[in-house]
Design an enzyme around this catalytic site. Structure first.
Site, PDB file in Angstrom:
ATOM      1  N   GLU A  38     -52.276  75.484  53.002  1.00  0.00           N
ATOM      2  CA  GLU A  38     -52.790  74.305  53.703  1.00  0.00           C
ATOM      3  C   GLU A  38     -53.955  73.689  52.938  1.00  0.00           C
ATOM      4  OE1 GLU A  38     -52.571  71.962  55.556  1.00  0.00           O
ATOM      5  OE2 GLU A  38     -52.062  72.380  57.634  1.00  0.00           O
ATOM      6  N   ASP A  39     -54.131  72.396  53.122  1.00  0.00           N
ATOM      7  CA  ASP A  39     -55.270  71.713  52.538  1.00  0.00           C
ATOM      8  C   ASP A  39     -56.537  72.000  53.341  1.00  0.00           C
ATOM      9  OD1 ASP A  39     -54.336  70.344  54.772  1.00  0.00           O
ATOM     10  OD2 ASP A  39     -54.141  68.419  53.786  1.00  0.00           O
ATOM     11  N   ASP A  54     -59.037  71.811  60.421  1.00  0.00           N
ATOM     12  CA  ASP A  54     -60.024  71.004  61.137  1.00  0.00           C
ATOM     13  C   ASP A  54     -60.140  71.590  62.546  1.00  0.00           C
ATOM     14  OD1 ASP A  54     -61.712  68.908  61.821  1.00  0.00           O
ATOM     15  OD2 ASP A  54     -60.137  67.420  61.968  1.00  0.00           O
ATOM     16  N   PHE A  73     -65.403  63.701  57.715  1.00  0.00           N
ATOM     17  CA  PHE A  73     -64.077  63.352  57.225  1.00  0.00           C
ATOM     18  C   PHE A  73     -64.092  63.293  55.702  1.00  0.00           C
ATOM     19  CE2 PHE A  73     -60.278  60.895  56.350  1.00  0.00           C
ATOM     20  CZ  PHE A  73     -59.387  61.540  57.191  1.00  0.00           C
ATOM     21  N   ARG A 105     -55.548  60.433  47.913  1.00  0.00           N
ATOM     22  CA  ARG A 105     -54.959  61.747  47.626  1.00  0.00           C
ATOM     23  C   ARG A 105     -55.111  62.108  46.152  1.00  0.00           C
ATOM     24  NH1 ARG A 105     -51.987  63.382  52.153  1.00  0.00           N
ATOM     25  NH2 ARG A 105     -50.911  61.763  53.315  1.00  0.00           N
TER      26      ARG A 105
HETATM   27  P1  IMP Z   1     -56.116  70.100  62.599  1.00  0.00           P
HETATM   28  O1  IMP Z   1     -54.871  70.225  63.401  1.00  0.00           O
HETATM   29  O2  IMP Z   1     -57.185  69.357  63.367  1.00  0.00           O
HETATM   30  O3  IMP Z   1     -56.631  71.400  62.053  1.00  0.00           O
HETATM   31  O4  IMP Z   1     -55.799  69.108  61.405  1.00  0.00           O
HETATM   32  C1  IMP Z   1     -55.085  69.524  60.309  1.00  0.00           C
HETATM   33  C2  IMP Z   1     -54.596  68.380  59.468  1.00  0.00           C
HETATM   34  O5  IMP Z   1     -55.325  67.155  59.698  1.00  0.00           O
HETATM   35  C3  IMP Z   1     -54.831  68.686  58.013  1.00  0.00           C
HETATM   36  O6  IMP Z   1     -53.750  69.390  57.459  1.00  0.00           O
HETATM   37  C4  IMP Z   1     -55.023  67.332  57.400  1.00  0.00           C
HETATM   38  O7  IMP Z   1     -53.786  66.770  57.043  1.00  0.00           O
HETATM   39  C5  IMP Z   1     -55.648  66.512  58.497  1.00  0.00           C
HETATM   40  N1  IMP Z   1     -57.122  66.471  58.346  1.00  0.00           N
HETATM   41  C6  IMP Z   1     -58.045  67.175  59.043  1.00  0.00           C
HETATM   42  N2  IMP Z   1     -59.293  66.907  58.641  1.00  0.00           N
HETATM   43  C7  IMP Z   1     -59.171  65.995  57.637  1.00  0.00           C
HETATM   44  C8  IMP Z   1     -60.128  65.333  56.779  1.00  0.00           C
HETATM   45  O8  IMP Z   1     -61.359  65.508  56.849  1.00  0.00           O
HETATM   46  N3  IMP Z   1     -59.603  64.469  55.868  1.00  0.00           N
HETATM   47  C9  IMP Z   1     -58.262  64.240  55.746  1.00  0.00           C
HETATM   48  N4  IMP Z   1     -57.343  64.846  56.518  1.00  0.00           N
HETATM   49  C10 IMP Z   1     -57.794  65.719  57.452  1.00  0.00           C
HETATM   50 MG    MG Z   2     -52.259  68.632  56.164  1.00  0.00          MG
END
Ligand code: IMP
Ligand code: MG
Length: 183
Positions: A103-104, A107, A156, A169
């Site tokens: 995963e990248d 959040d 962000f 990206r």
């Molecule tokens: P989560 O479900 O809130 O953990 O969000 C996960 C996904 O949201 C990540 O895999 C990203 O694709 C996107 N995401 C969350 N935070 C960021 C950010 O700061 N920048 C860009 N994409 C984000």
């Molecule tokens: Mg993602």
């Protein structure tokens, strides 16, 4: 694209390209040791994890398989909706496989905890997580991350695969997006 090419769009570079590469090498050595003698399947989460996957996979020395899933939780905004939808499923049968989700960023953790449960229900021998970035202050659910790159502040960020409205990206580093870009 370098941070200096889009200076006005960023407030701060958080993690540089070379810090990322050094960290991925460190994680790769741990992964090699932990999975010694096993057939590893890396599952990349599109599109954000493309860069992590490309660099981590090339850093790993044994044979491995790669597959991809696309899920969406965000739309075009900057706030997690908690709604996860499979846009593209795996081609691989997970029965008996050792799976490492790549995963990248974590959040809220909602996407990953959903994904973990989904992949575990498919009969894999093991499912673990490798994530480049995590925002501890944004966590809504705890996710057990075996291999973590960096904890970052609850802001962000873009770059190294991470987008805002499908841009940034291709930025080499991870940087905080200036609020004027999205407000
Ligand atoms: P989560 O479900 O809130 O953990 O969000 C996960 C996904 O949201 C990540 O895999 C990203 O694709 C996107 N995401 C969350 N935070 C960021 C950010 O700061 N920048 C860009 N994409 C984000
Ligand atoms: Mg993602």
């Amino acid at each position: 694209m370098h941070a200096s090419d889009i200076e006005g769009d960023l407030t701060e570079v958080l993690v540089t390209e070379s810090e990322i590469h050094a960290k991925l090498a460190e994680l790769a050595r741990r992964i090699e040791a932990d999975y010694e003698g096993r057939d590893l399947l890396l599952v990349g989460v599109l599109k954000g994890a493309v860069m992590v996957m490309a660099d981590l996979a090339r850093e790993l020395r044994p044979h491995l398989n790669m597959d991809w899933m696309a899920v969406s939780s965000y739309g075009a905004g900057t706030q997690s909706s908690g709604v996860v939808k499979i846009l593209k499923d795996l081609d691989t049968d997970l029965t008996g496989r050792d799976v490492l989700i790549v995963e990248d960023i974590i959040d809220s953790g909602l996407t990953l905890s959903w994904l973990l449960e989904n992949l575990r229900s498919r009969g894999a021998a093991s499912v673990e997580v490798c994530a480049l970035l995590r925002k501890p202050d944004a966590a809504k659910v705890e996710v057990d991350v075996r291999y973590l790159g960096f904890d970052i502040p609850n802001q962000f960020v873009v770059g190294y695969g991470l987008d805002y409205a499908e841009r940034y990206r291709n930025l080499r580093d991870v940087a905080i997006l200036a609020p004027h870009v999205y407000s």
